[in-house]
Design a protein around this motif. Sequence first.
Motif, PDB file in Angstrom:
ATOM      1  N   ARG A  12       0.839  -1.208   0.000  1.00 43.82           N
ATOM      2  CA  ARG A  12       0.000   0.000   0.000  1.00 43.82           C
ATOM      3  C   ARG A  12       0.872   1.255   0.000  1.00 43.82           C
ATOM      4  O   ARG A  12       0.617   2.200  -0.747  1.00 43.82           O
ATOM      5  CB  ARG A  12      -0.894  -0.016   1.234  1.00 43.82           C
ATOM      6  N   ASP A  13       1.918   1.241   0.824  1.00 45.99           N
ATOM      7  CA  ASP A  13       2.826   2.398   0.870  1.00 45.99           C
ATOM      8  C   ASP A  13       3.546   2.584  -0.459  1.00 45.99           C
ATOM      9  O   ASP A  13       3.736   3.716  -0.918  1.00 45.99           O
ATOM     10  CB  ASP A  13       3.857   2.205   1.994  1.00 45.99           C
ATOM     11  N   ARG A  15       2.446   1.728  -3.447  1.00 45.40           N
ATOM     12  CA  ARG A  15       1.484   2.286  -4.412  1.00 45.40           C
ATOM     13  C   ARG A  15       1.300   3.783  -4.192  1.00 45.40           C
ATOM     14  O   ARG A  15       1.191   4.554  -5.155  1.00 45.40           O
ATOM     15  CB  ARG A  15       0.137   1.565  -4.289  1.00 45.40           C
ATOM     16  N   THR A  16       1.263   4.182  -2.929  1.00 46.11           N
ATOM     17  CA  THR A  16       1.117   5.609  -2.627  1.00 46.11           C
ATOM     18  C   THR A  16       2.308   6.403  -3.160  1.00 46.11           C
ATOM     19  O   THR A  16       2.147   7.489  -3.731  1.00 46.11           O
ATOM     20  CB  THR A  16       0.986   5.817  -1.108  1.00 46.11           C
ATOM     21  N   ARG A  19       2.193   6.657  -6.944  1.00 47.33           N
ATOM     22  CA  ARG A  19       1.203   7.677  -7.330  1.00 47.33           C
ATOM     23  C   ARG A  19       1.764   9.077  -7.095  1.00 47.33           C
ATOM     24  O   ARG A  19       1.575   9.987  -7.922  1.00 47.33           O
ATOM     25  CB  ARG A  19      -0.086   7.470  -6.529  1.00 47.33           C
ATOM     26  N   ARG A  20       2.461   9.268  -5.980  1.00 46.87           N
ATOM     27  CA  ARG A  20       3.062  10.580  -5.689  1.00 46.87           C
ATOM     28  C   ARG A  20       4.029  10.981  -6.783  1.00 46.87           C
ATOM     29  O   ARG A  20       4.016  12.131  -7.252  1.00 46.87           O
ATOM     30  CB  ARG A  20       3.780  10.530  -4.347  1.00 46.87           C
ATOM     31  N   SER A 112       9.489   1.873   0.556  1.00 42.86           N
ATOM     32  CA  SER A 112       8.482   2.366  -0.387  1.00 42.86           C
ATOM     33  C   SER A 112       8.933   3.639  -1.097  1.00 42.86           C
ATOM     34  O   SER A 112       8.497   3.906  -2.217  1.00 42.86           O
ATOM     35  CB  SER A 112       7.159   2.623   0.343  1.00 42.86           C
TER      36      SER A 112
END
Length: 265
Positions: A12-13, A15-16, A19-20, A112
């Motif tokens: 999840r981290d 993917r964040t 996206r950033r 991440s």
Amino acid sequence: MSTATHTAHALRDARTMVRRNLLHARRYPSLTLNVLLTPVVLLLLFVYVLGDTLSAGITGEADRTAYVAYLVPGILLMTVAGTALGTAVSVCNDMTEGIVARFRTMAISRSSVLIGHVVGSLLQTLGALVMVGGIALAIGFRSDANPLEWLAAVLLLTATSVTTIWLAVGVGLSSPNPEAASNNGLPLLLLPFLSSAFVPLDAMPAWFRWFAEYQPFTPAIETLRGLLLGEAIGHQGWLAAGWCLVLTVLGYRWALALYRRDPAR
């Protein structure tokens, strides 16, 4: 926390962070445009200004179409290198502006941050390759590759992209400021010029030919050229795979060591 839960949080981290980085590239497109302009301008320059002359030297007759076919694989690899240079600057920006220090204080996976840069840059590189490839098709490039050869070509471009991105991440982490990162990453952009991207190895001086033949980009270019044009690859495929594997491992370990070494930066 169980292993499965920890893995889910790490994904999840990651993917964040991906996206950033993609949002950052969209909001500040100047760097991406700058690194894309180089291969596009070179493609048009070598085809429409130097194409007839260089094709006459390679094939014995002024055949611009034949030179387009020869040139495009090298331009695609140059696109990979140019996009990686932008990654080095982006990583250095994050390190020097303090955002990574803030990330370290948050309850997120430490890996991440790097994964976000690597995956985000890979997606940008593949998009840039599609754009440059589209321009190449528009000016006359045609491929004789079958579906299996196209798949191998895509895998080669992806592997080369991952290799150069990890090296660029290491360059960004080791540079004191974005300007230095841009300068330190220049060898990634210059090496394709010192390869078989624009002229065959046989046309080079003997004292320089040995370097051009065995440096990392030449085997990748020759393999990609063989795949796209339906020509024999010979030992170049093994050399390209070997360079990708060795440099990816070295780039990954280098970047990871730098990232762990300086937590307060």
